[in-house]
Design an enzyme around this catalytic site. Structure first.
Site, PDB file in Angstrom:
ATOM      1  N   THR B 146      -7.362   4.556  10.871  1.00  0.00           N
ATOM      2  CA  THR B 146      -6.137   5.136  11.738  1.00  0.00           C
ATOM      3  C   THR B 146      -5.198   5.839  11.114  1.00  0.00           C
ATOM      4  O   THR B 146      -5.319   6.952  10.688  1.00  0.00           O
ATOM      5  CB  THR B 146      -5.546   3.870  12.683  1.00  0.00           C
ATOM      6  OG1 THR B 146      -5.202   2.889  11.913  1.00  0.00           O
ATOM      7  CG2 THR B 146      -6.680   3.224  13.694  1.00  0.00           C
ATOM      8  N   LYS B 168     -10.439  -0.916   7.590  1.00  0.00           N
ATOM      9  CA  LYS B 168      -9.465  -0.319   7.934  1.00  0.00           C
ATOM     10  C   LYS B 168      -8.230  -1.148   8.097  1.00  0.00           C
ATOM     11  O   LYS B 168      -8.422  -2.379   8.812  1.00  0.00           O
ATOM     12  CB  LYS B 168      -9.704   0.699   9.132  1.00  0.00           C
ATOM     13  CG  LYS B 168      -9.476  -0.132  10.586  1.00  0.00           C
ATOM     14  CD  LYS B 168      -8.701   0.458  11.460  1.00  0.00           C
ATOM     15  CE  LYS B 168      -7.376  -0.353  11.310  1.00  0.00           C
ATOM     16  NZ  LYS B 168      -6.543   0.251  11.958  1.00  0.00           N
ATOM     17  N   THR B 179      -6.239  -8.924  11.372  1.00  0.00           N
ATOM     18  CA  THR B 179      -5.325  -7.776  11.744  1.00  0.00           C
ATOM     19  C   THR B 179      -6.126  -6.658  10.985  1.00  0.00           C
ATOM     20  O   THR B 179      -5.149  -6.018  10.303  1.00  0.00           O
ATOM     21  CB  THR B 179      -4.235  -7.966  11.125  1.00  0.00           C
ATOM     22  OG1 THR B 179      -4.429  -8.204   9.645  1.00  0.00           O
ATOM     23  CG2 THR B 179      -3.510  -9.188  11.664  1.00  0.00           C
ATOM     24  N   GLU B 259       1.179   0.611   5.634  1.00  0.00           N
ATOM     25  CA  GLU B 259       1.888   1.788   6.161  1.00  0.00           C
ATOM     26  C   GLU B 259       3.408   1.868   5.352  1.00  0.00           C
ATOM     27  O   GLU B 259       4.218   0.797   5.488  1.00  0.00           O
ATOM     28  CB  GLU B 259       2.183   1.616   7.419  1.00  0.00           C
ATOM     29  CG  GLU B 259       0.930   2.068   8.425  1.00  0.00           C
ATOM     30  CD  GLU B 259       1.497   1.938   9.767  1.00  0.00           C
ATOM     31  OE1 GLU B 259       2.182   1.017  10.321  1.00  0.00           O
ATOM     32  OE2 GLU B 259       0.441   2.460  10.684  1.00  0.00           O
ATOM     33  N   ASN B 378       6.414   3.564  11.950  1.00  0.00           N
ATOM     34  CA  ASN B 378       6.507   2.926  13.141  1.00  0.00           C
ATOM     35  C   ASN B 378       7.415   3.176  14.228  1.00  0.00           C
ATOM     36  O   ASN B 378       7.634   2.283  15.186  1.00  0.00           O
ATOM     37  CB  ASN B 378       6.453   1.477  12.748  1.00  0.00           C
ATOM     38  CG  ASN B 378       5.057   0.940  12.029  1.00  0.00           C
ATOM     39  OD1 ASN B 378       4.168   1.110  12.710  1.00  0.00           O
ATOM     40  ND2 ASN B 378       5.114   0.448  10.799  1.00  0.00           N
ATOM     41  N   SER B 383       1.713   4.128  18.023  1.00  0.00           N
ATOM     42  CA  SER B 383       0.384   3.780  17.403  1.00  0.00           C
ATOM     43  C   SER B 383       0.329   2.471  17.613  1.00  0.00           C
ATOM     44  O   SER B 383       1.183   1.538  18.266  1.00  0.00           O
ATOM     45  CB  SER B 383       0.515   3.825  15.911  1.00  0.00           C
ATOM     46  OG  SER B 383       1.627   2.994  15.380  1.00  0.00           O
TER      47      SER B 383
END
Lengths: 383, 383
Positions: B146, B168, B179, B259, B378, B383
């Site tokens: 993603t 991922k 997660t 991220e 974020n 997302s």
């Protein structure tokens, strides 16, 4: 007027050189009586600063003559030398204002792990004692600020008496209790036990439900001092109501000045099986970084709300939950409802309503969004 | 090679138009046997996506023929229509590769609360089935990404057998379990019960201890498929050791691609009374936004470490704790030790050692810092 709105109190705020900025950094509040009843609640963090260790002992007998507060240093994890500094500060206040050091509360706020400069602090006590006045509340409210952008004060009146207070907050705002320094004074006539009960009831539904960033401080204390100078002796319920208004007003001021925040978020959970469940659910959402970042981006990402609820132990059926944001129900029965494009998150105030449909209890948690400015303020320098 | 490194597996990754980018978004892994034993662990979030509801049923008998994974949509909180989409996906795979739909696991990842376009997904299944090959592991590893910046794969060999996997992650990395989406294949010969036990032991000390941002996803699943094609039948302990290496490697790859992160932080807690205490303490520090922001700012703010420890229920004496950062002991016995200026936090790797002096247990939690890029990723889009 803050802490000097009620009769019987004097206060001062002076600059002692603890802050590099040269701003006021020492506040002193003295209760001239006739009564000196007091109550206090402290951070529930198990790692506590030296002033907390000291103040927990002082409050034991319910009598407090004065409270000294410094910004510019937390005096936490500073070992024996740090505790001696707290003790010496109380002694200096006792000498300067003619009271017993065992009746002097001490609060500190600032960076953890560094010793306070005791000489400067002592001089600050001397200067503050000399500056005490019945108009000193605003100066005191300024002296306790750290990264706050402005002073927080609140005053309410009951039948024949006044309740006024000052607060500092800004960062590390989380619950259980406080994560802030607050001093509230009243000229009502109440015993220490009644003050204690009123304070715990008021903080439970105000400061305890402010959770700006999920981080719990080591230094937080909410103190209530009563002089009895008005002669009014309210019943405890009536007094608690007025006190709760002052606490709520201060809590909302803390929220709206939280470090780097661009949204003030009120998360209301209804239909919970118990009030504790409602608080747990609200807090889980309030602490979810993905949700908080989405609000910063004006994105009504209700999926992140439900994902956060799912981490709790509160009874609920994920396929019974409704979620509304700023009045638009975006999730009904655990599925998409109104289009998320209908939600306008540009105002600073953001309301999230979570209906669990699992009971009759409810609670509201106040929090803030996660912003670039929050990251900047907490990474660019030590605090 | 990822999931096709082990013998007996074919895989593919194709673009079905679920992602706006046009990148690959459907991955298929088929176990050609001779054995089709499998195990899986799922998110502990109580709000789970439709693929999780489905896959929990499929794994019940320990037999899995194929696993289909899509990015571009989480299929979570999409109600009855969403569950039907998951079911239809499994049916499509069953038809395309000639197996029972009751032996097809389904995983989805992406935005919560939106329906998947079933027509596109069905076409993706058809295309993926046509593209299946023993060299398809890398394409599959790309199709599940993603916001990841690159594919994560890992291969290790045991005595006569191979274990390989793909993962991922990127955001919403928190524990209990996963997660993330992970598929691991092996050509070792092991019964489903042994696979289950090995997988739980491996994830407990790897994926379960990765806590990038404290947020727990609704879709996470770690799947282990065994073909038995190598003919090797290792004992469970030896296999668990190899499997744990693959899981740890993938977990560290997830951490390093989290991220917006600029630091990979390893928080090691020693001297805890129990391993659970060590995990609780490490996790409390890993989730403290103020600490995480400080690391981003290269500020060795050990006071925030101690404040976070103080929120746990782990037995410890705040005045016995030592804290080292990148090898410099900045806190000894709850007070200042070496000057914080000696700590160099400019490297991406950051180690925090917390010595509780309360017992003999220890654990390491992996996390990341809180950065401007995390907030941006974020908040700037859903997302």
């Amino acid at each position: 007027m803050s802490v000097t709105a009620a009769q019987g109190f004097e206060a001062a705020g002076v600059a002692a050189g603890l802050k590099h900025s040269g701003d006021r950094d020492v506040a002193l509040v003295v209760n001239r009586g006739p009564s000196q009843a007091a109550a206090a609640v402290f951070t529930s963090n198990r790692a506590v600063a030296n002033p907390i260790i000291w103040s927990r002992q002082v409050i034991g007998d319910g009598t407090v003559s004065a409270i000294i507060l410094n910004s510019g240093g937390a005096n936490c994890f500073t070992g024996h030398e740090g505790f001696q500094a707290t003790h010496a500060t109380a002694e200096a206040v006792a000498e300067a204002v003619g009271v017993s050091s065992g009746d002097v509360l001490v609060c500190s706020t600032g960076l953890i792990g560094e010793q306070l400069p005791l000489d400067k602090l002592r001089q600050g006590v001397t200067d503050a004692a000399a500056a005490l006045s019945a108009d000193g509340g605003d100066a005191a409210a300024h002296a306790i600020l750290t990264t706050d952008t402005h002073a927080k004060t609140s005053v309410r009146t009951g039948e024949g008496y006044t309740v006024g207070g000052m607060a500092k907050g800004a960062g590390m705002l989380a619950p259980g209790l406080a994560t802030m320094l607050v001093v509230i004074t009243t000229d009502a006539q109440l015993a220490a036990s009644a003050l204690d009960s009123a304070l715990r009831n008021a903080t439970r539904v105000t400061f305890d439900r402010l959770d700006s960033d999920g981080c719990m401080s080591t230094n937080d204390q909410v103190t209530l001092l009563a002089s009895g100078a008005s002669g009014a002796a309210p019943d405890e319920a009536a007094f608690t109501a007025v006190l709760t208004e002052v606490c709520r007003d201060l809590a909302e001021q803390l929220q709206s000045d939280a470090e780097g925040a661009s949204h003030d978020i009120a998360i209301t959970v209804t239909g919970a099986a118990t009030e504790d469940d409602a608080v747990e659910v609200g807090r889980a959402v309030a602490r979810n970084n993905l949700f908080k970042a989405a609000v910063f981006g004006n994105d009504p990402n209700w999926g992140r709300v439900l994902a956060a609820i799912g981490t709790t132990s509160a009874p609920f059926d994920p396929y019974a939950v409704d979620v509304s944001m700023n009045g638009v129900r975006v999730c009904h029965a655990g599925g998409p409802d109104q289009p998320r494009e209908l939600v306008d998150l540009t105002p600073r105030a953001c309301s999230v309503l979570i209906e669990l449909h699992a009971g009759d209890a409810e609670a509201t948690i106040l929090t803030n969004d996660l912003t670039h400015d929050y990251v900047h303020e907490n990474s660019a320098y030590s605090s």
